[in-house]
Scaffold this active site. Structure first.
Site, short mmCIF file in Angstrom:
data_model
loop_
_atom_site.label_atom_id
_atom_site.label_comp_id
_atom_site.label_asym_id
_atom_site.label_seq_id
_atom_site.Cartn_x
_atom_site.Cartn_y
_atom_site.Cartn_z
N THR B 151 60.39 -16.64 26.15
CA THR B 151 60.90 -15.15 25.62
C THR B 151 59.63 -14.16 25.52
O THR B 151 59.13 -13.64 26.38
CB THR B 151 61.66 -15.14 24.63
OG1 THR B 151 61.25 -15.77 23.69
CG2 THR B 151 63.06 -15.99 25.12
N LYS B 177 58.86 -23.78 24.56
CA LYS B 177 58.87 -22.32 24.30
C LYS B 177 58.98 -22.07 22.95
O LYS B 177 59.31 -22.85 22.15
CB LYS B 177 59.82 -21.65 25.17
CG LYS B 177 61.28 -21.69 24.73
CD LYS B 177 61.77 -20.89 23.49
CE LYS B 177 61.62 -19.33 23.66
NZ LYS B 177 61.86 -18.67 22.73
N THR B 188 62.58 -27.73 16.74
CA THR B 188 61.80 -26.80 17.38
C THR B 188 62.77 -25.80 18.13
O THR B 188 63.61 -26.21 18.64
CB THR B 188 60.38 -26.78 17.87
OG1 THR B 188 59.68 -25.29 17.98
CG2 THR B 188 60.53 -27.29 19.34
N GLU B 274 53.83 -15.05 17.84
CA GLU B 274 53.74 -13.66 18.09
C GLU B 274 52.62 -12.95 17.35
O GLU B 274 52.69 -12.83 15.95
CB GLU B 274 55.34 -12.91 17.47
CG GLU B 274 56.42 -13.36 18.63
CD GLU B 274 57.64 -13.10 18.03
OE1 GLU B 274 58.67 -13.15 18.89
OE2 GLU B 274 57.92 -12.66 16.87
N ASN B 396 58.41 -7.33 16.70
CA ASN B 396 59.68 -7.44 16.09
C ASN B 396 60.29 -6.28 15.59
O ASN B 396 61.59 -6.32 15.42
CB ASN B 396 59.65 -8.42 15.06
CG ASN B 396 59.09 -9.77 15.71
OD1 ASN B 396 60.17 -10.37 16.45
ND2 ASN B 396 58.23 -10.61 15.29
N THR B 401 68.12 -5.35 20.29
CA THR B 401 69.13 -6.18 20.45
C THR B 401 70.03 -5.69 21.68
O THR B 401 70.42 -4.49 22.07
CB THR B 401 70.08 -5.95 19.43
OG1 THR B 401 70.22 -4.70 19.20
CG2 THR B 401 69.72 -6.39 18.16
#
Lengths: 401, 401
Positions: B151, B177, B188, B274, B396, B401
């Site tokens: 992702t 991932k 995880t 991230e 983030n 969404t």
């Protein structure tokens, strides 16, 4: 800046602030609060196992958390934490020097320090600062005192509440600092509250613990619990009310006023959280118990993914569900409902259609309200946090040791 | 990109990936791993109480966490979480359609989905994707498969280990991932491990639990535990070794290989966290117990103040002490010592003089090592995290969404 009275508004207190040179910026960095007579005193300190030397000193002075003192000396710019025995001696020396000016002893003075961890205090500067401050104690410097305890804070924080106790007007007033390393556990960074109410030390401590549990303990900026969290309340008794005891209805009245002052200071800490652009209120209802409601609310309040979504104005309720689910509170997806502002976005295991534009408008406001109904019992808790922004990273990646 | 074999390197497996159109970017978003014959299978799923519909489906298929299956279908771009009964039916439909191509049944196929929470899957696209992938199952698409499960990840993650079991060469291989909402608790994000070793399902599950506890469970990007965490290991038995049982010395050999694969994947997740620019290894030694060592190590790994200091290259060890002290592990300042790289910066309650330039150079490297000796017992644990950067916020706050 208009001079406002707050911390010395209740009778029986004087205060002063100076710039003694701890902060390289030259901003004020030392404050003293003094009682004209002995003060009923209650104090709570951090639950972190690594504690600052001033916290150790306070625990020596008031091992039960309450007693009588003559006031408090506070410096900012250096927290005197992890400085060993020499640091503890420094904390005591601050109390001794302050006490001397007030005709008292080291054991009559509380000490708090805030700022960077791991450096010895510049004691020569602090001694001169204490001497200068003690010579000018009065009722005109409340704003300067509120500013002198700040570190990365952008705004000074104060609150005043008045109430009636047995026919007498009673004032409660407080100041606080704190904007990072904020996840107080039964106490917060540094908050000082004064009142002219007559309250015995033990009763004052009971009220403080109860008030802190739903105010300072309900806020989080970054989930990191400081080594120096200290909240102290001093009562002079000058209002002349019949002394409050825990069994009287007057206790509830006093407690309600204290919760109001603590709540206002706690919310001000969050609003001034490092990098904050929005305040977020998380209301958890119908948890199995109040303590489970608290676990659930704080899990949402501490979630970086929830906080970044709010910063981005994104009604990403999936992250709220995730944060509830990872908490140690019991959460059942099929019973849960989540509201953003007034709109239900999730109920009984699935997302609901909602007005995305209205939700985004709510997230763009100054106060975001998230309501999570667990539908499992009667427990409730309200937590407060702020959003997580690039500015938080900038402040904390560049803040230097 | 060079074509590498990893997930189909052990005998008995084929795989394929397609772009079925879930991701607006048009990147590949659906992958299938298939066993030529039934595979011994062990799986662990998230400890979050809010779980994705695919996790619910997996728990229906393998209620004890182990059994025999024919493979797994995975999509990215939509996690199928909080989508209610319709979402669970979608997960089952994915298994049914995949099973049909393999001459199997829905209960023979595991399902995992990753991406945004709260939206129904585009089932028409997914059905075509499954059909297309099943028609081209082979051993040439391992890299495409590793990419199809990503992702916000920047890099595909794979690991291969070979070992000898009873005179036979055995291969263990895995892909994973995960780069945000990473604080796995016994599992995880999504990791898929294949091996040609002969291992019974129950034994495979025991090995997986043991390996995950010190690998996937030891990493954190942001302290947020996903609703979809899934790690599955499939064993084809093609290596021809005598089947491994838990009481044999061969179990330790197999476990050691599995830990190596899981550890490599787990560290790759953190390195691709991230916004991450550095990997941070936190070694806690001499805690009262291994579980206390884990609490202490993870408290440091989750602290935003520690992570921002590392991002800023600042040897601010006070924040490490703070994070140890706020943990639920027993920590005594007077016994504690902290090293940054090879230098002791804190011992027995106070900071030590250290070479600041050398410490800054260590923090500027790719892997930062923090060693915390609690000096209270024999417990040890090693946790892995990354630094916290403005880029994490950007990803983030803007992820939609």
């Amino acid at each position: 800046m208009a001079r406002e009275r707050h911390i010395t508004l209740p009778g029986g207190f004087t205060a002063a602030a100076t710039c003694c040179g701890i902060k390289p910026s030259g901003k004020s960095d030392l404050a003293i609060l003094a009682g004209e007579k002995p003060l009923a005193t209650a104090v709570m300190t951090t639950t972190n196992q690594i504690v600052g030397e001033p916290v150790k000193f306070i625990r020596q002075v008031l091992p039960k958390g309450f007693g009588r003192t003559r006031g408090m000396v506070i410096n900012s710019g250096n927290s005197n934490v992890c400085t060993g025995r020499a640091g503890l001696a420094d904390a005591k020396a601050m109390a001794t020097r302050t006490a001397k000016h007030l005709g008292a002893e080291a054991g009559d003075i509380l000490v708090a320090s805030t700022g960077v961890i791991g450096h010895r205090l510049p004691m020569a500067k602090i001694r001169s600062g204490i001497d200068a401050a003690c010579e000018q104690l009065d009722r005109t410097q409340d704003d300067a005192v509120a500013r002198a305890i700040l570190t990365t804070d952008l705004r000074a924080k104060s609150a005043v509440v008045q109430t009636r106790l047995g026919g007498k007007t009673v004032t409660l007033s407080g100041i606080a600092k704190g904007s990072g390393m904020i996840a107080p556990s039964l106490a917060t960074m540094i908050a000082v509250i004064t009142t002219d109410a007559a309250v015995a030390p033990r009763t004052l401590h009971k009220a403080l613990r109860e008030a802190a549990g739903v105010t300072f303990d309900a806020v989080t900026v970054d989930s990191d619990t400081s080594t120096s969290d200290t909240v102290a309340v001093f009562a002079s008794g000058e209002a002349g009310n019949k002394p409050v005891t825990a069994s009287q209805p007057a206790f509830r009245t006093f407690l309600s006023g204290l919760k109001e002052v603590c709540g206002e200071l706690a919310r001000a800490i969050v609003a001034d959280g490092e990098g904050a652009t929005r305040v977020v209120k998380i209301v958890v209802t119908n948890a199995r118990s109040d303590s489970e409601a608290k676990l659930a609310a704080k899990s949402v309040a501490d979630s970086p993914l929830v906080k970044t979504a709010i910063h981005g104005g994104d009604p990403n309720w999936g992250r709220i569900a995730m944060a509830l689910g990872k908490s140690r509170a019991t959460v059942v997806a099929e019973k849960l409902s989540i509201k953003l502002g007034r709109q239900t976005v999730f109920s009984r295991g699935a997302g609901r259609r909602f007005d995305v534009k209205a939700a985004e408008a709510h997230l763009g406001g100054e106060e975001v309200v998230i309501t999570c109904n667990l539908n499992l019992g009667k427990g409730t808790y309200t937590a407060w946090t702020c959003d997580l922004s690039r500015e938080y990273i900038a402040i904390n990646a560049d803040y230097t040791t």
